[in-house]
Motif scaffolding. Sequence first.
Motif, PDB file in Angstrom:
ATOM      1  N   VAL A  53       0.845  -1.193   0.000  1.00  0.00           N
ATOM      2  CA  VAL A  53       0.000   0.000   0.000  1.00  0.00           C
ATOM      3  C   VAL A  53       0.880   1.243   0.000  1.00  0.00           C
ATOM      4  O   VAL A  53       1.760   1.389   0.851  1.00  0.00           O
ATOM      5  N   ASP A  54       0.634   2.113  -0.966  1.00  0.00           N
ATOM      6  CA  ASP A  54       1.281   3.423  -0.981  1.00  0.00           C
ATOM      7  C   ASP A  54       0.299   4.421  -0.371  1.00  0.00           C
ATOM      8  O   ASP A  54      -0.711   4.773  -0.985  1.00  0.00           O
ATOM      9  N   THR A  57      -1.096   7.535  -2.327  1.00  0.00           N
ATOM     10  CA  THR A  57      -2.109   7.396  -3.391  1.00  0.00           C
ATOM     11  C   THR A  57      -3.282   6.535  -2.977  1.00  0.00           C
ATOM     12  O   THR A  57      -4.316   6.528  -3.652  1.00  0.00           O
ATOM     13  N   GLU A  58      -3.131   5.792  -1.883  1.00  0.00           N
ATOM     14  CA  GLU A  58      -4.204   4.930  -1.384  1.00  0.00           C
ATOM     15  C   GLU A  58      -4.480   5.307   0.070  1.00  0.00           C
ATOM     16  O   GLU A  58      -4.029   4.628   0.988  1.00  0.00           O
ATOM     17  N   ARG A  60      -5.896   6.135   3.846  1.00  0.00           N
ATOM     18  CA  ARG A  60      -6.570   5.341   4.857  1.00  0.00           C
ATOM     19  C   ARG A  60      -7.975   5.867   5.095  1.00  0.00           C
ATOM     20  O   ARG A  60      -8.295   7.021   4.771  1.00  0.00           O
ATOM     21  N   ASP A  61      -8.822   5.053   5.717  1.00  0.00           N
ATOM     22  CA  ASP A  61     -10.141   5.477   6.178  1.00  0.00           C
ATOM     23  C   ASP A  61      -9.958   6.132   7.543  1.00  0.00           C
ATOM     24  O   ASP A  61      -9.626   5.451   8.520  1.00  0.00           O
ATOM     25  N   TRP A  81      -6.189   0.556   8.078  1.00  0.00           N
ATOM     26  CA  TRP A  81      -6.151   1.254   6.793  1.00  0.00           C
ATOM     27  C   TRP A  81      -7.540   1.386   6.173  1.00  0.00           C
ATOM     28  O   TRP A  81      -8.084   2.469   6.056  1.00  0.00           O
ATOM     29  N   GLN A  82      -8.150   0.263   5.807  1.00  0.00           N
ATOM     30  CA  GLN A  82      -9.473   0.272   5.183  1.00  0.00           C
ATOM     31  C   GLN A  82     -10.255  -0.968   5.615  1.00  0.00           C
ATOM     32  O   GLN A  82      -9.691  -1.914   6.154  1.00  0.00           O
ATOM     33  N   ARG A  84     -12.655  -3.979   4.107  1.00  0.00           N
ATOM     34  CA  ARG A  84     -13.073  -4.670   2.891  1.00  0.00           C
ATOM     35  C   ARG A  84     -13.740  -5.975   3.289  1.00  0.00           C
ATOM     36  O   ARG A  84     -13.206  -6.731   4.109  1.00  0.00           O
ATOM     37  N   THR A 115       3.477  -1.491   3.971  1.00  0.00           N
ATOM     38  CA  THR A 115       3.654  -0.101   3.542  1.00  0.00           C
ATOM     39  C   THR A 115       5.034   0.366   3.959  1.00  0.00           C
ATOM     40  O   THR A 115       5.730  -0.293   4.753  1.00  0.00           O
TER      41      THR A 115
END
Length: 613
Positions: A53-54, A57-58, A60-61, A81-82, A84, A115
């Motif tokens: 994960v970058d 560009t990506e 976090r929530d 991070w997120q 899903r 990361t």
Amino acid sequence: MEAGFLAADMLAPALERQKHWGSPLGKVLVSTGIMRSADVARLYGRQRGLPVVDLRTEPRDPALANPQELDFYLKEDCLPWQRRAGETIYVAGNPDAARTAIAAREGRHLPVFVTSQNGLRRLLARDFAPALTERARFDLMRRMPESSAAARLSPIQAAILALFALLLPIALLVAADATLKAANVALGLVFVSLACLRYVSIFVGLTSPPSPEETAYADRGSPADADLPVYTIMVPLFREARVLPILARALREIDYPASKLDIKLIFEECDPETLAAAKALKLPEHFEFIVVPDSLPRTKPKACNFALPFARGDYLVIYDAEDSPEPLQLRKAIAAFEAGDEKLACVQAQLNYYNWNENWLTRQFAIEYAAFFDLLLPTMVRLGMPIPLGGTSTHFRTALLREAGAWDPNNVTEDADLGLRLALLGYRCGVIRSTTQEEANCRLANWVRQRSRWIKGWMQTYLVRMRHPIKLYRSLGFRGFLGFQLLIGGFTLSSLVHPVFYVAAGMGLASGAGEPGQGALLTAFNVLVLISGYSLSIAAGMAAVSARGLFPLFGQTVMMPAYWLIISAAAYKALWQLVTRPFHWEKTEHGISSMVEGRLARSGEKSISGTSY
């Protein structure tokens, strides 16, 4: 090598360094500037079969992370991070190390992606800036309110001051002559007592047996590189673009495995120029940049408090922007900590100046520093007295630094205060024989700004510690309490009042004090105070510069009386600012010595112009 980051002929030296340093190959390559942290993360993910994960560009929530868990995120180098498919996904710099801790915290195993470690810490510093700032400003005040300088006077101190202000005019009206004579004698004894301490430091500092930590490195050396711990170096910077190349070179010349150096360059948000200058140096990524959001008080201790949660070392040292520490200094500090007991919380290195012979002011400054760091501080350590730390080249056990509440953001000589707070908690500070070269202030106005801040901070420290004098006496014991009164209280008071002795002695002589009944004894006392005080201090200065090998300064010591007069001018400015601007940090301008251009040239960098102060 397959990814193109490492040429074939570089592999053997890298693996040899990894073996010698005892660090993962990725840390070795990042700290030597061969690779970036993001590159290591990508290769780690490829090797482990994990998504990478970058965070640039990506994103976090933001709803997933809890500011109350910030210490956990920092310790484990991880962050939720997120979500899903109903599952929270974490990112971590080292998923193998973080996975178990995350499972223990969440109560079940969760997916952990890879990361960049540096990118993760930058994101934590940015996204959690309000929480970090609030902690940096108020943590000590909440945990140890009696140790915070946020309030200048305690209620009892304010009442005593008010009572003194009421009684003094009455005493002057009723018995002015007796009151003034008693005050004259009391202040004279303080001045002479401090001079006697300086004189005693000649014999104790130069001839008495050194403490174990002073000679630890000479006696036993330091552990092998593979056994050395991670060491954090923190350098707070504010308007220091000009001297950054010199600092960077000095830090890169430190004799310590680069993969075990955790270097934090700390910038103020309102000073983008210094940050831009640091980025232009293209330093290896074990130099981490931390930007402190703008808030009051804008002080060095607040900046250090903001950065402290990011420190990963077992040990931590503070350097200033203009510092050039001896390359072996960290190894000497490690040896000292290993030679000391668990109560040794900090060791102070010696300070002196590379431009000591630039002009009269720098020569006097160098004499003063030699007497203080080479004689007086070792004397106080050997006599079992607490020492005021020097603000730079102070090496801490990181865990004990955090336990002590770190730095007071409202005290403008934060390390002098911290040394005494550690003593009150039952810890002690030592000294090591290792010198950090600094730039001596070579301009009078700049020197006065610096010195008035130092004296104001010592005034703050004295008022804070004397809120509970009985408790202080019980904690420090007789010798410790006496040392505190002489050094912190005595130095501050004598800086303010010693010009009075010139006036009193002059008036007495001019009014014919040699005649009976005209105050002959008091005039003689005042003359004796000046002569003995200066003579003893000059003797200490001569011994200190001789021991350090600064022989051209030997004759300059006789000019100390003139130097002390400008210290007094700075002391009165400090007293005024204690009342009007107690938390204002007067910036010292660095990079103004005529020797700076030569040091910049030796650093292999061009001078960075346009610095504002």
